[in-house]
Design an enzyme around this catalytic site. Structure first.
Site, PDB file in Angstrom:
ATOM      1  N   ASP A  70       0.829  -1.195   0.000  1.00 44.72           N
ATOM      2  CA  ASP A  70       0.000   0.000   0.000  1.00 44.72           C
ATOM      3  C   ASP A  70       0.870   1.253   0.000  1.00 44.72           C
ATOM      4  O   ASP A  70       1.562   1.544   0.981  1.00 44.72           O
ATOM      5  CB  ASP A  70      -0.894  -0.031   1.245  1.00 44.72           C
ATOM      6  CG  ASP A  70      -1.900   1.108   1.288  1.00 44.72           C
ATOM      7  OD1 ASP A  70      -1.784   2.051   0.489  1.00 44.72           O
ATOM      8  OD2 ASP A  70      -2.811   1.044   2.138  1.00 44.72           O
ATOM      9  N   VAL A  71       0.825   2.016  -1.095  1.00 43.02           N
ATOM     10  CA  VAL A  71       1.686   3.190  -1.218  1.00 43.02           C
ATOM     11  C   VAL A  71       1.329   4.303  -0.243  1.00 43.02           C
ATOM     12  O   VAL A  71       2.112   5.239  -0.037  1.00 43.02           O
ATOM     13  CB  VAL A  71       1.655   3.758  -2.655  1.00 43.02           C
ATOM     14  CG1 VAL A  71       2.162   2.736  -3.645  1.00 43.02           C
ATOM     15  CG2 VAL A  71       0.256   4.239  -3.037  1.00 43.02           C
ATOM     16  N   ASN A 104       1.672   6.226 -10.101  1.00 42.13           N
ATOM     17  CA  ASN A 104       0.433   6.008 -10.844  1.00 42.13           C
ATOM     18  C   ASN A 104      -0.738   5.571  -9.973  1.00 42.13           C
ATOM     19  O   ASN A 104      -1.884   5.844 -10.311  1.00 42.13           O
ATOM     20  CB  ASN A 104       0.673   4.962 -11.937  1.00 42.13           C
ATOM     21  CG  ASN A 104      -0.626   4.476 -12.548  1.00 42.13           C
ATOM     22  OD1 ASN A 104      -1.273   5.172 -13.328  1.00 42.13           O
ATOM     23  ND2 ASN A 104      -1.043   3.266 -12.165  1.00 42.13           N
ATOM     24  N   SER A 125      -4.510  13.749 -13.695  1.00 42.11           N
ATOM     25  CA  SER A 125      -5.751  13.588 -14.445  1.00 42.11           C
ATOM     26  C   SER A 125      -6.155  14.965 -14.970  1.00 42.11           C
ATOM     27  O   SER A 125      -5.734  15.989 -14.423  1.00 42.11           O
ATOM     28  CB  SER A 125      -6.855  13.048 -13.518  1.00 42.11           C
ATOM     29  OG  SER A 125      -8.122  13.107 -14.130  1.00 42.11           O
ATOM     30  N   SER A 184      -8.822  15.883 -14.299  1.00 43.35           N
ATOM     31  CA  SER A 184      -9.539  16.290 -13.088  1.00 43.35           C
ATOM     32  C   SER A 184      -8.633  17.026 -12.112  1.00 43.35           C
ATOM     33  O   SER A 184      -9.112  17.566 -11.112  1.00 43.35           O
ATOM     34  CB  SER A 184     -10.149  15.059 -12.402  1.00 43.35           C
ATOM     35  OG  SER A 184     -11.113  14.447 -13.237  1.00 43.35           O
ATOM     36  N   TYR A 191     -11.865  13.877  -5.653  1.00 43.71           N
ATOM     37  CA  TYR A 191     -10.861  13.438  -6.629  1.00 43.71           C
ATOM     38  C   TYR A 191     -10.165  14.656  -7.231  1.00 43.71           C
ATOM     39  O   TYR A 191      -8.940  14.669  -7.391  1.00 43.71           O
ATOM     40  CB  TYR A 191     -11.552  12.606  -7.703  1.00 43.71           C
ATOM     41  CG  TYR A 191     -10.631  11.959  -8.702  1.00 43.71           C
ATOM     42  CD1 TYR A 191      -9.741  10.956  -8.339  1.00 43.71           C
ATOM     43  CD2 TYR A 191     -10.668  12.322 -10.048  1.00 43.71           C
ATOM     44  CE1 TYR A 191      -8.907  10.341  -9.256  1.00 43.71           C
ATOM     45  CE2 TYR A 191      -9.852  11.719 -10.985  1.00 43.71           C
ATOM     46  CZ  TYR A 191      -8.974  10.729 -10.583  1.00 43.71           C
ATOM     47  OH  TYR A 191      -8.154  10.117 -11.516  1.00 43.71           O
TER      48      TYR A 191
END
Length: 258
Positions: free
Chosen positions: A64-65, A91, A142, A144, A155
């Protein structure tokens, strides 16, 4: 078409590389000769991807990063196995769709922890090694992260943080020989957007905003990542590069051409 030896002897960490964009990026670097660290939380899926690559140039480090201890582990593993680190591709990411005033603490923590803290933790641990190799960081943000979405404000916040982190780190690290850039995809084929791809109405709206009338493919993002990591981009840093089929070229109005 790839240059099979462009990254020979180089080592690349690609987080979230068990599927989708991350897998495409990992495969591109591997095809061009790099040693690649495959990462995601699901060790079995990582192993499936790694099983199709040259085992001499592939290492699975599942985890888990969003955990700072894991960031230390994956960078140390890359250095131990391959002797150094040349490129970090941040990523791994998750989305949460909905109304912010109905969003749980758990959902907020999950998005910010993975999308923001994960990038910060991995970058922090990788930077000393990247200074040694004069390497680079490539963040996957993104569209976004450069504009808003009506149902994705959380997000948006997380990807906006990545977009601006890139600028700040580029200014900080440039004199140390490390470049930092971001790729900003639009709708790209992956598990994250599977629901959109299978929804005819949603796809009609997506296509209305796309200048190039198709969704992105992981290979599209991978090609941009390979360029940014290469010597061809040696004077490029602090850039947020939309690889989005023209979505960000719009002023927001509908495409009346259809």
């Amino acid at each position: 078409m790839t240059q099979s030896d462009r990254f020979a002897g180089k080592t690349v960490i690609v987080t979230g590389s068990s599927s989708g964009i991350g897998e495409g990026i990992a495969r591109r670097f591997h095809a061009e000769g790099a040693n690649v660290i495959i990462n995601a939380r699901n060790a079995e899926k990582c192993a499936e991807v790694a099983g199709t690559l040259d085992p001499e140039r592939t290492l699975v480090v599942a985890g888990d990063v969003s955990k700072s201890d894991f960031a230390k582990k994956i960078v140390a593993a890359a250095v131990e196995r391959f002797g150094g680190l040349d490129t970090l591709v941040n990523n791994a990411g998750v989305a949460d769709q909905g109304l912010l005033h109905k969003t749980s603490d758990e959902a907020i923590d999950r998005v910010i922890d993975i999308n923001v803290k994960g990038v910060i933790y991995l970058s922090r641990e990788a930077i000393p090694e990247l200074i040694k190799t004069q390497g680079s960081i490539i963040n996957i943000s993104s569209v976004s992260g450069i504009g808003g979405d009506s149902m994705l404000p959380l997000y948006n916040a997380s990807k906006g943080a990545v977009t601006n982190l890139t600028r700040g780190l580029a200014l900080q690290l440039g004199q140390m020989g490390v470049r930092v850039n971001t790729i900003n995809p639009s709708v790209t084929r992956s598990d994250m957007v599977e629901g959109i791809l299978e929804n005819e109405g949603a796809m009609k709206m997506v296509m209305n905003r796309m200048a190039i009338k198709r969704v992105g493919e992981p290979e599209d993002i991978a090609a941009a990542a390979a360029f940014l990591a290469s010597e061809d981009a040696s004077f490029i840093t602090g850039v947020n590069l939309p690889v989005d089929g023209g979505v960000s070229a719009s002023n927001g109005q509908p495409n009346f051409m259809g």
